[in-house]
Write a protein that holds these residues in place. Sequence first.
Motif, PDB file in Angstrom:
ATOM      1  N   ILE A   1       0.812  -1.210   0.000  1.00  0.00           N
ATOM      2  CA  ILE A   1       0.000   0.000   0.000  1.00  0.00           C
ATOM      3  C   ILE A   1       0.851   1.267   0.000  1.00  0.00           C
ATOM      4  O   ILE A   1       0.625   2.175  -0.780  1.00  0.00           O
ATOM      5  CB  ILE A   1      -0.965   0.007   1.202  1.00  0.00           C
ATOM      6  CG1 ILE A   1      -1.939  -1.163   1.068  1.00  0.00           C
ATOM      7  CG2 ILE A   1      -1.710   1.316   1.294  1.00  0.00           C
ATOM      8  CD1 ILE A   1      -2.811  -1.378   2.261  1.00  0.00           C
ATOM      9  N   GLU A   2       1.860   1.340   0.866  1.00  0.00           N
ATOM     10  CA  GLU A   2       2.652   2.564   0.972  1.00  0.00           C
ATOM     11  C   GLU A   2       4.097   2.236   1.336  1.00  0.00           C
ATOM     12  O   GLU A   2       4.353   1.365   2.158  1.00  0.00           O
ATOM     13  CB  GLU A   2       2.041   3.479   2.028  1.00  0.00           C
ATOM     14  CG  GLU A   2       2.708   4.830   2.116  1.00  0.00           C
ATOM     15  CD  GLU A   2       1.980   5.764   3.038  1.00  0.00           C
ATOM     16  OE1 GLU A   2       0.945   6.298   2.619  1.00  0.00           O
ATOM     17  OE2 GLU A   2       2.435   5.934   4.180  1.00  0.00           O
TER      18      GLU A   2
ATOM     19  N   SER B   1       7.610   4.292   2.545  1.00  0.00           N
ATOM     20  CA  SER B   1       8.201   5.552   2.998  1.00  0.00           C
ATOM     21  C   SER B   1       9.683   5.347   3.229  1.00  0.00           C
ATOM     22  O   SER B   1      10.094   4.371   3.848  1.00  0.00           O
ATOM     23  CB  SER B   1       7.544   6.041   4.286  1.00  0.00           C
ATOM     24  OG  SER B   1       6.201   6.383   4.056  1.00  0.00           O
TER      25      SER B   1
ATOM     26  N   THR C   1       7.536   9.231  -0.116  1.00  0.00           N
ATOM     27  CA  THR C   1       6.439   8.312   0.155  1.00  0.00           C
ATOM     28  C   THR C   1       5.801   7.943  -1.165  1.00  0.00           C
ATOM     29  O   THR C   1       5.417   8.817  -1.940  1.00  0.00           O
ATOM     30  CB  THR C   1       5.384   8.950   1.082  1.00  0.00           C
ATOM     31  OG1 THR C   1       6.024   9.314   2.312  1.00  0.00           O
ATOM     32  CG2 THR C   1       4.249   7.977   1.374  1.00  0.00           C
TER      33      THR C   1
ATOM     34  N   THR D   1       2.689   5.806  -2.757  1.00  0.00           N
ATOM     35  CA  THR D   1       1.409   5.199  -2.413  1.00  0.00           C
ATOM     36  C   THR D   1       0.814   4.520  -3.634  1.00  0.00           C
ATOM     37  O   THR D   1       0.735   5.121  -4.699  1.00  0.00           O
ATOM     38  CB  THR D   1       0.428   6.273  -1.900  1.00  0.00           C
ATOM     39  OG1 THR D   1       1.033   6.946  -0.804  1.00  0.00           O
ATOM     40  CG2 THR D   1      -0.880   5.654  -1.460  1.00  0.00           C
ATOM     41  N   THR D   2       0.383   3.273  -3.464  1.00  0.00           N
ATOM     42  CA  THR D   2      -0.283   2.555  -4.548  1.00  0.00           C
ATOM     43  C   THR D   2      -1.663   3.156  -4.759  1.00  0.00           C
ATOM     44  O   THR D   2      -2.456   3.258  -3.821  1.00  0.00           O
ATOM     45  CB  THR D   2      -0.425   1.060  -4.207  1.00  0.00           C
ATOM     46  OG1 THR D   2       0.866   0.527  -3.976  1.00  0.00           O
ATOM     47  CG2 THR D   2      -1.105   0.302  -5.329  1.00  0.00           C
TER      48      THR D   2
END
Length: 49
Positions: free
Chosen positions: A22-23, A25, A40, A42-43
């Motif tokens: 999902i993410e 960082s 970051t 993000t999908t």
Amino acid sequence: MDYQFECGCGESIADFTRGGDIEISTNTICEACGTRYAVTITTIQKKYD
């Protein structure tokens, strides 16, 4: 995941990171001028095969 972008000083910044689905960082530093970036990723949409 690979990422690449250009620093404000004109130097290209590229790196590889591993993370979740999902993410992701991470942070990276421009070797030319020392600027630190927080990155970051993000999908937004998963590709289903």
